[in-house]
Design an enzyme around this catalytic site. Structure first.
Site, PDB file in Angstrom:
ATOM      1  N   LYS A 185     -61.075 137.963 -41.812  1.00 52.09           N
ATOM      2  CA  LYS A 185     -62.242 138.403 -41.034  1.00 52.09           C
ATOM      3  C   LYS A 185     -61.925 139.587 -40.058  1.00 52.09           C
ATOM      4  O   LYS A 185     -62.637 140.530 -39.662  1.00 52.09           O
ATOM      5  CB  LYS A 185     -62.992 137.129 -39.826  1.00 52.09           C
ATOM      6  CG  LYS A 185     -63.314 135.935 -41.102  1.00 52.09           C
ATOM      7  CD  LYS A 185     -64.230 134.863 -40.142  1.00 52.09           C
ATOM      8  CE  LYS A 185     -63.321 134.272 -39.219  1.00 52.09           C
ATOM      9  NZ  LYS A 185     -62.257 133.349 -40.016  1.00 52.09           N
ATOM     10  N   ARG A 229     -68.688 128.824 -34.747  1.00 48.39           N
ATOM     11  CA  ARG A 229     -67.801 128.068 -35.574  1.00 48.39           C
ATOM     12  C   ARG A 229     -68.094 126.581 -35.675  1.00 48.39           C
ATOM     13  O   ARG A 229     -67.607 125.647 -36.092  1.00 48.39           O
ATOM     14  CB  ARG A 229     -66.415 128.042 -34.527  1.00 48.39           C
ATOM     15  CG  ARG A 229     -65.295 128.777 -35.426  1.00 48.39           C
ATOM     16  CD  ARG A 229     -64.215 128.808 -34.524  1.00 48.39           C
ATOM     17  NE  ARG A 229     -62.886 128.917 -35.273  1.00 48.39           N
ATOM     18  CZ  ARG A 229     -62.414 130.166 -35.371  1.00 48.39           C
ATOM     19  NH1 ARG A 229     -62.967 131.252 -34.628  1.00 48.39           N
ATOM     20  NH2 ARG A 229     -61.138 130.391 -35.826  1.00 48.39           N
ATOM     21  N   ARG A 234     -48.853 136.493 -41.804  1.00 47.59           N
ATOM     22  CA  ARG A 234     -49.507 137.558 -40.893  1.00 47.59           C
ATOM     23  C   ARG A 234     -48.868 137.762 -39.714  1.00 47.59           C
ATOM     24  O   ARG A 234     -48.436 136.985 -39.292  1.00 47.59           O
ATOM     25  CB  ARG A 234     -50.842 136.760 -40.467  1.00 47.59           C
ATOM     26  CG  ARG A 234     -51.808 137.469 -39.268  1.00 47.59           C
ATOM     27  CD  ARG A 234     -52.954 137.311 -39.280  1.00 47.59           C
ATOM     28  NE  ARG A 234     -53.409 135.636 -38.684  1.00 47.59           N
ATOM     29  CZ  ARG A 234     -54.353 135.376 -38.607  1.00 47.59           C
ATOM     30  NH1 ARG A 234     -55.501 136.013 -39.097  1.00 47.59           N
ATOM     31  NH2 ARG A 234     -54.513 134.208 -38.006  1.00 47.59           N
ATOM     32  N   ARG A 274     -48.544 134.836 -34.698  1.00 46.42           N
ATOM     33  CA  ARG A 274     -49.351 133.951 -33.795  1.00 46.42           C
ATOM     34  C   ARG A 274     -48.630 132.572 -33.738  1.00 46.42           C
ATOM     35  O   ARG A 274     -48.321 132.036 -34.757  1.00 46.42           O
ATOM     36  CB  ARG A 274     -50.933 133.935 -34.262  1.00 46.42           C
ATOM     37  CG  ARG A 274     -51.572 135.124 -33.948  1.00 46.42           C
ATOM     38  CD  ARG A 274     -53.123 135.248 -34.320  1.00 46.42           C
ATOM     39  NE  ARG A 274     -53.710 133.783 -34.436  1.00 46.42           N
ATOM     40  CZ  ARG A 274     -54.956 133.777 -34.770  1.00 46.42           C
ATOM     41  NH1 ARG A 274     -55.781 134.766 -35.263  1.00 46.42           N
ATOM     42  NH2 ARG A 274     -55.505 132.754 -34.930  1.00 46.42           N
ATOM     43  N   ARG A 281     -56.178 123.469 -38.667  1.00 46.92           N
ATOM     44  CA  ARG A 281     -57.325 124.506 -38.397  1.00 46.92           C
ATOM     45  C   ARG A 281     -58.299 124.307 -39.667  1.00 46.92           C
ATOM     46  O   ARG A 281     -59.416 124.493 -39.611  1.00 46.92           O
ATOM     47  CB  ARG A 281     -56.702 125.789 -38.122  1.00 46.92           C
ATOM     48  CG  ARG A 281     -56.135 126.273 -36.692  1.00 46.92           C
ATOM     49  CD  ARG A 281     -55.212 127.226 -36.490  1.00 46.92           C
ATOM     50  NE  ARG A 281     -55.742 128.489 -36.954  1.00 46.92           N
ATOM     51  CZ  ARG A 281     -55.325 129.527 -37.243  1.00 46.92           C
ATOM     52  NH1 ARG A 281     -53.929 129.531 -37.537  1.00 46.92           N
ATOM     53  NH2 ARG A 281     -56.015 130.868 -37.555  1.00 46.92           N
TER      54      ARG A 281
HETATM   55  P1  AMP Z   1     -59.194 132.985 -34.554  1.00 47.80           P
HETATM   56  O1  AMP Z   1     -58.458 134.131 -33.883  1.00 47.80           O
HETATM   57  O2  AMP Z   1     -60.821 133.300 -34.926  1.00 47.80           O
HETATM   58  O3  AMP Z   1     -58.528 132.350 -35.487  1.00 47.80           O
HETATM   59  O4  AMP Z   1     -59.343 131.814 -33.377  1.00 47.80           O
HETATM   60  C1  AMP Z   1     -58.073 131.272 -32.782  1.00 47.80           C
HETATM   61  C2  AMP Z   1     -58.588 130.008 -32.111  1.00 47.80           C
HETATM   62  O5  AMP Z   1     -59.400 130.376 -31.076  1.00 47.80           O
HETATM   63  C3  AMP Z   1     -59.024 129.046 -32.835  1.00 47.80           C
HETATM   64  O6  AMP Z   1     -58.368 128.332 -33.694  1.00 47.80           O
HETATM   65  C4  AMP Z   1     -59.824 128.250 -31.661  1.00 47.80           C
HETATM   66  O7  AMP Z   1     -58.937 127.461 -31.196  1.00 47.80           O
HETATM   67  C5  AMP Z   1     -60.231 129.508 -30.744  1.00 47.80           C
HETATM   68  N1  AMP Z   1     -61.621 129.736 -31.007  1.00 47.80           N
HETATM   69  C6  AMP Z   1     -61.948 131.130 -31.462  1.00 47.80           C
HETATM   70  N2  AMP Z   1     -63.401 131.323 -31.525  1.00 47.80           N
HETATM   71  C7  AMP Z   1     -63.866 130.172 -31.343  1.00 47.80           C
HETATM   72  C8  AMP Z   1     -65.027 129.389 -31.277  1.00 47.80           C
HETATM   73  N3  AMP Z   1     -66.240 130.325 -31.854  1.00 47.80           N
HETATM   74  N4  AMP Z   1     -65.282 128.333 -30.972  1.00 47.80           N
HETATM   75  C9  AMP Z   1     -64.193 127.292 -30.558  1.00 47.80           C
HETATM   76  N5  AMP Z   1     -63.005 127.816 -30.794  1.00 47.80           N
HETATM   77  C10 AMP Z   1     -62.893 128.889 -30.954  1.00 47.80           C
END
Ligand code: AMP
Length: 215
Positions: free
Chosen positions: A13, A88, A127, A160, A171
């Site tokens: 994404k 999400r 990554r 990360r 996750r």
């Molecule tokens: P990402 O970079 O999109 O993979 O997000 C990393 C982490 O941030 C996720 O595993 C969640 O812990 C948190 N996070 C990001 N976006 C959301 C969301 N819309 N709702 C809840 N937690 C989020």
């Protein structure tokens, strides 16, 4: 143009949102990046979010909806936006519908990026992200002369904290339980467009642009 990029962690994404942001000159709104910035800056939100993120769990809907409410009403989103990592959960999707209704705005497309679980685990384990410019690399695909330096800007590349095997598994479980139902939410609203995300970055990008149906 108002888009949502939807799919499991590691589907690409972030990579695709950055390309689409250039194509359509609209900003990438990554809630994950916003939370990581807050963690890096040591704000109250960042301190709260760090623990949740490192455990592979979701930050609360109230917090996330508040963040999105602010950013979507900010000047940078007047021409549109690409949501990457939001909504999400179904309550987040419902809150987004309510907010867009209030603002008299409509979504153009929700791109459902699909990939098998094995590829996701491999992509996340490989990554690397640049601390300075945010470019995402794959140790598997990109031939990095120095895996610690960004070839684009010279910034530091990092793995990360939540891209560790145990957290990746958590996750993915959270995705299946809490996030996958969002697909149905947009499916019934006829906004969902399915894209096979298993190919190369360029290939997937072409498929997404074709699915959006606008040059
Ligand atoms: P990402 O970079 O999109 O993979 O997000 C990393 C982490 O941030 C996720 O595993 C969640 O812990 C948190 N996070 C990001 N976006 C959301 C969301 N819309 N709702 C809840 N937690 C989020």
């Amino acid at each position: 143009m108002r888009l949502i990029l939807f799919g499991p962690p590691g589907v690409g994404k972030g990579t695709q949102a950055k390309l689409l942001a250039v194509t359509y000159t609209i900003p990438q709104i990554s809630t994950g990046d916003m939370l990581r910035e807050a963690v890096g800056a040591g704000t109250a939100l960042g301190r709260k979010a760090a623990e949740v993120m490192n455990a592979g769990q979701l930050v609360s809907d109230d917090i996330m909806i508040g963040i999105i409410r602010d950013v979507l009403q900010s000047p940078k989103c007047v021409k549109g936006f690409i949501l990457d990592g939001f909504p999400r959960t179904v309550p987040q999707a419902e809150a987004l519908t309510k907010l867009l209704d209030e603002l008299h705005l409509a979504l153009d497309s929700v791109i459902n990026m699909e990939i098998d679980q094995e590829s996701v685990v491999r992509r996340l384990s490989n990554r690397l992200t640049c601390k300075s410019c945010g470019t995402i690399y794959s140790l598997e695909i990109d031939k990095l002369a120095d895996p610690a330096r960004c070839p684009k800007c010279g910034g530091t590349l990092y793995h990360r904290d939540d891209d560790q095997p145990d957290t990746i598994r958590k996750r993915l479980a959270v995705y299946t339980q809490s996030t996958a139902p969002v697909k149905e939410y947009y499916g019934t609203r006829k906004l969902l467009k399915k894209v096979d995300a298993s190919g190369s970055v360029e290939d997937v990008n072409r498929k997404i642009v074709a699915a959006i149906g606008r040059p």
